[in-house]
Design an enzyme around this catalytic site. Sequence first.
Site, PDB file in Angstrom:
ATOM      1  N   CYS A   1       0.855  -1.273   0.040  1.00 30.19           N
ATOM      2  CA  CYS A   1      -0.009  -0.011   0.036  1.00 30.19           C
ATOM      3  C   CYS A   1       0.693   1.329  -0.195  1.00 30.19           C
ATOM      4  O   CYS A   1       1.611   1.737  -0.952  1.00 30.19           O
ATOM      5  CB  CYS A   1      -0.854  -0.063   1.108  1.00 30.19           C
TER       6      CYS A   1
ATOM      7  N   HIS B   1      -3.685  -5.070   0.724  1.00 32.06           N
ATOM      8  CA  HIS B   1      -3.112  -5.543   1.945  1.00 32.06           C
ATOM      9  C   HIS B   1      -3.059  -7.302   1.985  1.00 32.06           C
ATOM     10  O   HIS B   1      -4.024  -7.485   2.424  1.00 32.06           O
ATOM     11  CB  HIS B   1      -3.677  -4.916   2.915  1.00 32.06           C
TER      12      HIS B   1
ATOM     13  N   GLU C   1      -1.658  -9.170   3.732  1.00 32.16           N
ATOM     14  CA  GLU C   1      -1.365  -9.614   4.920  1.00 32.16           C
ATOM     15  C   GLU C   1      -2.730  -9.975   5.653  1.00 32.16           C
ATOM     16  O   GLU C   1      -2.829 -10.923   6.600  1.00 32.16           O
ATOM     17  CB  GLU C   1      -0.870  -8.722   5.916  1.00 32.16           C
TER      18      GLU C   1
HETATM   19  N1  GLN Z   1      -1.887   6.900   2.674  1.00 30.48           N
HETATM   20  C1  GLN Z   1      -2.107   6.133   1.718  1.00 30.48           C
HETATM   21  C2  GLN Z   1      -3.324   6.310   1.138  1.00 30.48           C
HETATM   22  O1  GLN Z   1      -4.234   6.653   1.975  1.00 30.48           O
HETATM   23  C3  GLN Z   1      -1.756   4.576   1.713  1.00 30.48           C
HETATM   24  C4  GLN Z   1      -2.700   4.094   2.815  1.00 30.48           C
HETATM   25  C5  GLN Z   1      -2.284   2.760   3.177  1.00 30.48           C
HETATM   26  O2  GLN Z   1      -1.162   2.307   3.165  1.00 30.48           O
HETATM   27  N2  GLN Z   1      -3.003   1.816   3.740  1.00 30.48           N
HETATM   28  O3  GLN Z   1      -3.632   5.877  -0.073  1.00 30.48           O
END
Ligand code: GLN
Length: 542
Positions: free
Chosen positions: A380, A514, A516
């Site tokens: 992410c 994600h 995980e």
């Molecule tokens: N801050 C980034 C966004 O909002 C990544 C978010 C995250 O890593 N879950 O896109």
Amino acid sequence: MTRFIFVTGGVVSSLGKGLASAALGALLQARGFTVRLRKLDPYLNVDPGTMNPYQHGEVYVTDDGAETDLDLGHYERFTGVPARKSDNVTTGRIYSTVIAKERRGDYLGGTVQVIPHVTDAIKEFVTADTQGADFVLCEIGGTVGDIESLPFLEAIRQLGNELGRDRALYIHLTLIPFIRSAGELKTKPTQHSVKELRSIGIQPDILLCRCDQEIPRGERAKIALFCNVGEDRVIPALDVRSIYEVPLSYHAQGLDVQVLKTFGLGIDGEPDLGRWHDIVERAGGPEGEVSVAVIGKYTGLPDAYKSLSEALDHGGLANNVRVNMDWIDSETFEAGDTVQALENVNGILVPGGFGERGAEGKVAAVAFARQRKVPYFGICFGMQMAVIEAARNLADLPGASSTEFGPCQDPVVGLMSEWMHDGTIERRQVGGDLGGTMRLGAYGATLTPGTRLQGIYRRGDITERHRHRYEVNVNYKERLERAGLRFSAMSPDGTLPEAIELDDHPWFVGVQFHPELKSKPFDPHPLFASFIEAAVRQSRLV
Ligand code: GLN
């Protein structure tokens, strides 16, 4: 017929109610029953989405896009049952439902009160969406005696009467401390906690007693006497070396048998715990070890990255190695000592994150991983930082950044105002509410043929969970590709980059989702298995 098991906690917090519930769920499954697990959280936030991870730990995201308590991650990992929006509720959500109804006039001019209106809303939540489950295990957050959790306790008390004794069971998790100076185990805190519970009308059926040593028969008898619980229902919950031992230890102490007996159900032989024995053995005897540096912001609190550390462990299980995790605050790299800290690690991972603080340190860690050919996994935010690094240092865009940090010359990561989901357009507003404005939950992605990513998944289409506001800007795709960054997955409509990778590198993968959150001990996520495999190869080189 669905039966309900309510799990409360007493004496102190952090006794591991979540794991206890998950382990009991797994035990019941091993006896052939179907289970659902859910959690009632007493705080006033509508969901944990806007809470600082230092306050609350990780936010666990479900397929259906709910931001939930991290205990739902334990439930899902232990039972394999996908958690849903309907499995976690907070006082905040209950009250907002009740207040919205009041505004609509649904209470027909009546006085709206905690009992019955709030407790009714809680009971509705607990009993809804339970089709197909033999048992619903419902954990009540907080500690008995807190003002906050009273409406939840009152609601489950009422449910006990309404469902009847053959359909509702109360388990109370307590602590039996060992007082060194006296050389004794102390049962008084447990007695007091049960007294508190009984004063609000709940008589626990089973006590699960956390203790760091065996609880002698005499002490169990004493707890039974004072707490009005049968002696064989005072179950020691002893400390174990690995979380995978918890279901085995509970079974050895008779928990599953006592649960079934309390419900008046027959005991049909032994549960099938083969896979738990197998995993305890594998976790206990790794053939080697690797070290992975996790470069994040909330590195002081292990719970802030719970699913991530579990998924790395699963990757270790898949490769028969122990994964030593080095949690590093990315801000330390902004002081310029990147090289020293990362010199000896076998893999570098930048996990999800929010906000500008520490971001440049993460970009520096990406640069190190890319140049020194250390396996890199960006999740992410970690993918977004990898794109910024590649834009600046490979594609000659020195002003590249994310608009999350303010306006910039080349917004290679930016806010998408609308996107397609299941055939409809979803929109989000710049400057809108922070709560619930993210791309959340399961989204499909199409993998690019011939990429490392496709080789890892061995399929063309995947579904993974998301939780982010910003996206890699597709308008820079060609330019970045010419500079060597491959786009290895895109949203099905081709507008949202879902994954990137580098060819000229032993293992360099970034994903917008994600993975995980879906990894399980019995089914390690292929990306974590592959990343740790690369770390093992790297460890043989150094
Ligand atoms: N801050 C980034 C966004 O909002 C990544 C978010 C995250 O890593 N879950 O896109």
